[in-house]
Design an enzyme around this catalytic site. Structure first.
Site, PDB file in Angstrom:
ATOM      1  N   SER A 108     -23.308  -3.660  -1.693  1.00 35.74           N
ATOM      2  CA  SER A 108     -22.582  -4.800  -1.115  1.00 35.74           C
ATOM      3  C   SER A 108     -21.078  -4.527  -0.996  1.00 35.74           C
ATOM      4  O   SER A 108     -20.501  -3.828  -1.822  1.00 35.74           O
ATOM      5  CB  SER A 108     -22.788  -6.029  -2.007  1.00 35.74           C
ATOM      6  OG  SER A 108     -21.904  -7.067  -1.652  1.00 35.74           O
ATOM      7  N   TYR A 132     -19.225  -6.762   5.006  1.00 37.24           N
ATOM      8  CA  TYR A 132     -18.713  -8.056   5.439  1.00 37.24           C
ATOM      9  C   TYR A 132     -17.416  -7.739   6.147  1.00 37.24           C
ATOM     10  O   TYR A 132     -16.521  -7.121   5.545  1.00 37.24           O
ATOM     11  CB  TYR A 132     -18.409  -8.970   4.250  1.00 37.24           C
ATOM     12  CG  TYR A 132     -19.604  -9.685   3.650  1.00 37.24           C
ATOM     13  CD1 TYR A 132     -20.422 -10.487   4.440  1.00 37.24           C
ATOM     14  CD2 TYR A 132     -19.880  -9.589   2.295  1.00 37.24           C
ATOM     15  CE1 TYR A 132     -21.500 -11.160   3.882  1.00 37.24           C
ATOM     16  CE2 TYR A 132     -20.958 -10.266   1.727  1.00 37.24           C
ATOM     17  CZ  TYR A 132     -21.756 -11.051   2.529  1.00 37.24           C
ATOM     18  OH  TYR A 132     -22.814 -11.718   1.984  1.00 37.24           O
ATOM     19  N   THR A 158     -23.403  -7.738   7.819  1.00 36.36           N
ATOM     20  CA  THR A 158     -24.018  -9.043   7.567  1.00 36.36           C
ATOM     21  C   THR A 158     -23.304 -10.107   8.389  1.00 36.36           C
ATOM     22  O   THR A 158     -22.083 -10.253   8.319  1.00 36.36           O
ATOM     23  CB  THR A 158     -23.949  -9.370   6.067  1.00 36.36           C
ATOM     24  OG1 THR A 158     -24.665  -8.347   5.365  1.00 36.36           O
ATOM     25  CG2 THR A 158     -24.566 -10.720   5.766  1.00 36.36           C
ATOM     26  N   LYS A 216     -27.468  -7.508   9.964  1.00 38.41           N
ATOM     27  CA  LYS A 216     -28.301  -8.226   8.980  1.00 38.41           C
ATOM     28  C   LYS A 216     -28.043  -9.727   9.047  1.00 38.41           C
ATOM     29  O   LYS A 216     -26.888 -10.164   8.997  1.00 38.41           O
ATOM     30  CB  LYS A 216     -27.981  -7.720   7.568  1.00 38.41           C
ATOM     31  CG  LYS A 216     -28.700  -8.465   6.440  1.00 38.41           C
ATOM     32  CD  LYS A 216     -28.490  -7.766   5.103  1.00 38.41           C
ATOM     33  CE  LYS A 216     -29.176  -8.470   3.952  1.00 38.41           C
ATOM     34  NZ  LYS A 216     -28.447  -9.628   3.454  1.00 38.41           N
ATOM     35  N   HIS A 240     -30.722 -14.422   4.287  1.00 39.92           N
ATOM     36  CA  HIS A 240     -29.810 -14.232   3.162  1.00 39.92           C
ATOM     37  C   HIS A 240     -30.421 -14.775   1.857  1.00 39.92           C
ATOM     38  O   HIS A 240     -29.745 -15.361   1.024  1.00 39.92           O
ATOM     39  CB  HIS A 240     -28.469 -14.916   3.456  1.00 39.92           C
ATOM     40  CG  HIS A 240     -27.282 -14.235   2.838  1.00 39.92           C
ATOM     41  ND1 HIS A 240     -26.380 -13.506   3.565  1.00 39.92           N
ATOM     42  CD2 HIS A 240     -26.831 -14.166   1.557  1.00 39.92           C
ATOM     43  CE1 HIS A 240     -25.425 -13.043   2.767  1.00 39.92           C
ATOM     44  NE2 HIS A 240     -25.686 -13.423   1.535  1.00 39.92           N
TER      45      HIS A 240
HETATM   46  C1  LIG Z   1     -27.045 -12.781  -5.982  1.00 39.10           C
HETATM   47  C2  LIG Z   1     -27.172 -12.356  -4.557  1.00 39.10           C
HETATM   48  C3  LIG Z   1     -26.085 -11.790  -3.922  1.00 39.10           C
HETATM   49  C4  LIG Z   1     -26.184 -11.390  -2.599  1.00 39.10           C
HETATM   50  N1  LIG Z   1     -25.113 -10.770  -2.021  1.00 39.10           N
HETATM   51  C5  LIG Z   1     -25.232 -10.308  -0.769  1.00 39.10           C
HETATM   52  C6  LIG Z   1     -24.180  -9.563  -0.185  1.00 39.10           C
HETATM   53  O1  LIG Z   1     -23.168  -9.293  -0.814  1.00 39.10           O
HETATM   54  N2  LIG Z   1     -24.338  -9.145   1.097  1.00 39.10           N
HETATM   55  C7  LIG Z   1     -25.472  -9.419   1.830  1.00 39.10           C
HETATM   56  O2  LIG Z   1     -25.571  -9.006   2.974  1.00 39.10           O
HETATM   57  N3  LIG Z   1     -26.487 -10.098   1.284  1.00 39.10           N
HETATM   58  C8  LIG Z   1     -26.404 -10.540   0.018  1.00 39.10           C
HETATM   59  N4  LIG Z   1     -27.460 -11.198  -0.551  1.00 39.10           N
HETATM   60  C9  LIG Z   1     -28.704 -11.386   0.227  1.00 39.10           C
HETATM   61  C10 LIG Z   1     -29.651 -10.205   0.016  1.00 39.10           C
HETATM   62  O3  LIG Z   1     -29.138  -9.036   0.599  1.00 39.10           O
HETATM   63  C11 LIG Z   1     -31.030 -10.441   0.639  1.00 39.10           C
HETATM   64  O4  LIG Z   1     -30.887 -10.841   1.984  1.00 39.10           O
HETATM   65  C12 LIG Z   1     -31.870 -11.463  -0.088  1.00 39.10           C
HETATM   66  O5  LIG Z   1     -31.539 -11.558  -1.445  1.00 39.10           O
HETATM   67  C13 LIG Z   1     -33.335 -11.065   0.054  1.00 39.10           C
HETATM   68  O6  LIG Z   1     -34.147 -12.014  -0.507  1.00 39.10           O
HETATM   69  P1  LIG Z   1     -34.864 -11.859  -1.950  1.00 39.10           P
HETATM   70  O7  LIG Z   1     -33.782 -11.984  -2.967  1.00 39.10           O
HETATM   71  O8  LIG Z   1     -35.794 -13.010  -1.913  1.00 39.10           O
HETATM   72  O9  LIG Z   1     -35.580 -10.532  -2.002  1.00 39.10           O
HETATM   73  C14 LIG Z   1     -27.383 -11.597  -1.889  1.00 39.10           C
HETATM   74  C15 LIG Z   1     -28.482 -12.156  -2.536  1.00 39.10           C
HETATM   75  C16 LIG Z   1     -28.392 -12.524  -3.850  1.00 39.10           C
HETATM   76  C17 LIG Z   1     -29.608 -13.085  -4.537  1.00 39.10           C
END
Ligand SMILES: Cc1cc2nc3c(=O)[nH]c(=O)nc-3n(C[C@H](O)[C@H](O)[C@H](O)COP(=O)(O)O)c2cc1C
Length: 346
Positions: A108, A132, A158, A216, A240
């Protein structure tokens, strides 16, 4: 303890026991009423597998080709911010789990290590960098340059976070900053993201980038077509993790339309609610090239650092192997919609 944990769900329960309340709220939570958060998991269960038998299930091949590279399996670790809140070794531990299992890790923008440091500490970890685009474009450019220089094989931009979703768990349980005792809400970092980002910016980034650019946070065929027209190599169908706009559709439900629109031009990945090997099989049968897994990896990390994250990935891969064998689809790359139907129980 870890020996008794035999599924991603087991790790989720165990992680809730050991995580700091604010970190748990940040990781587990979704937007608003969390309808989409729950539906991300439920949507995979609305699909039934139509298995075939007696067709060479003795030898399985979970391998897929992702962005022109042969990979041992279709799992990718989703970008998740602030893994230092989950475990002292944070993203470095996750990278070790990725390396041990041949899994690509997507780091990330809001990681608790720099792209360079992760690459130096765990050089054998196959890695992508999540972008980002920040209002401070200079900072974004520096991070991207650093990632490219340090062997990150793709940029994942993203686009579903121009502003941060309504995150009530975070409001109720701010994160206790390790060491200082101070409190903060991770969602405020989202304010650094440039809400003005447009397709022209994606086109510019893709044109400049020496590595493939994926977009994404796509949920419609129309946006997937725009991604193709603006130079993306692929899209990640994603909401997300249910953290942005509540009541948007799940990745599982959005995937077929996106595959139909751009599947011949772009690599289509999906994430959200992948908790079982059968979910991975269904995603591929719907036309995804690979899947991103988010929270389950974090639960493993919380419970047992790199070993826990590795074990969660191993469990998913073992389940996927069984699913391939029992669905009668020995080769992951040959999965298609004939293996699925709407679940009669849904
Ligand atoms: C705690 C947390 C932080 C996240 N941070 C980011 C991020 O920094 N950038 C991003 O593109 N997606 C972020 N996401 C989304 C994840 O990349 C992903 O799309 C999502 O968690 C997938 O679903 P799942 O947790 O049910 O497997 C985050 C998700 C969580 C749970």
């Amino acid at each position: 303890m870890p020996d008794e944990l035999v599924s991603a769900a087991d790790y989720e329960l165990a992680a809730a026991e050991v995580m700091e309340a604010g970190a748990l709220a940040y990781y587990a939570g979704g937007a608003a009423d969390e309808i989409t958060l729950r539906d991300n998991v439920a949507a995979w269960a609305r699909l039934a597998i139509r298995p075939r038998v007696l067709d060479g299930a003795g030898i399985r091949d979970p391998g897929v080709t992702i962005l022109g590279r042969e990979r041992a399996h279709p799992l990718i670790i989703a970008p998740m911010a602030f893994q230092g809140l989950v475990h002292g070794e944070g993203e470095i531990a996750t990278a070790r789990a990725a390396e041990a299992t041949g899994t690509t890790m997507c780091l990330s923008t809001f990681a608790t290590v720099t792209p360079a440091r992760l690459a130096q500490q765990v050089p054998g970890c196959p890695r992508w960098f999540q972008v980002y685009v920040l209002a401070d474009r200079g900072l974004s450019r520096n991070l991207v340059a650093q990632a490219v220089e340090h062997g990150y094989e793709a940029l994942v931009v993203t686009v579903d976070l121009p502003v941060v979703g309504v995150r009530e768990r975070e409001l109720r349980y701010p994160v206790e900053a390790p060491g200082t005792g101070g409190k903060f809400m991770p969602m405020h970092l989202g304010e650094a993201v440039d809400a003005q980002l447009r397709w022209e910016d994606i086109e510019h980034l893709a044109a400049e980038s020496p590595v493939p650019v994926l977009v994404k946070g796509i949920l419609t065929a129309d946006d997937a077509r725009l991604a193709a027209e603006h130079g993306a190599a692929g899209v990640v169908v994603s909401n997300h993790g249910g953290r942005q706009l509540d009541t948007v559709l799940s990745g599982a439900d959005a995937l077929p339309g996106v595959v139909e629109a751009v599947g011949d031009r772009l690599e289509v990945l999906v994430d959200g609610g992948i908790r079982r090997g059968t979910d991975v099989l269904k995603a591929l049968a719907l036309g995804a090239r690979a899947v991103m897994v988010g929270r389950p990896v974090a639960w493993g990390l919380a419970v047992d650092g790199a070993d826990g994250a590795r074990r969660v990935l191993e469990l998913l891969l073992a389940e996927f192997d069984v699913a391939l064998a029992l669905a009668g689809a020995p080769r992951a790359a040959e999965l298609d919609a004939r293996f699925l139907m709407p679940a009669p129980w849904a």
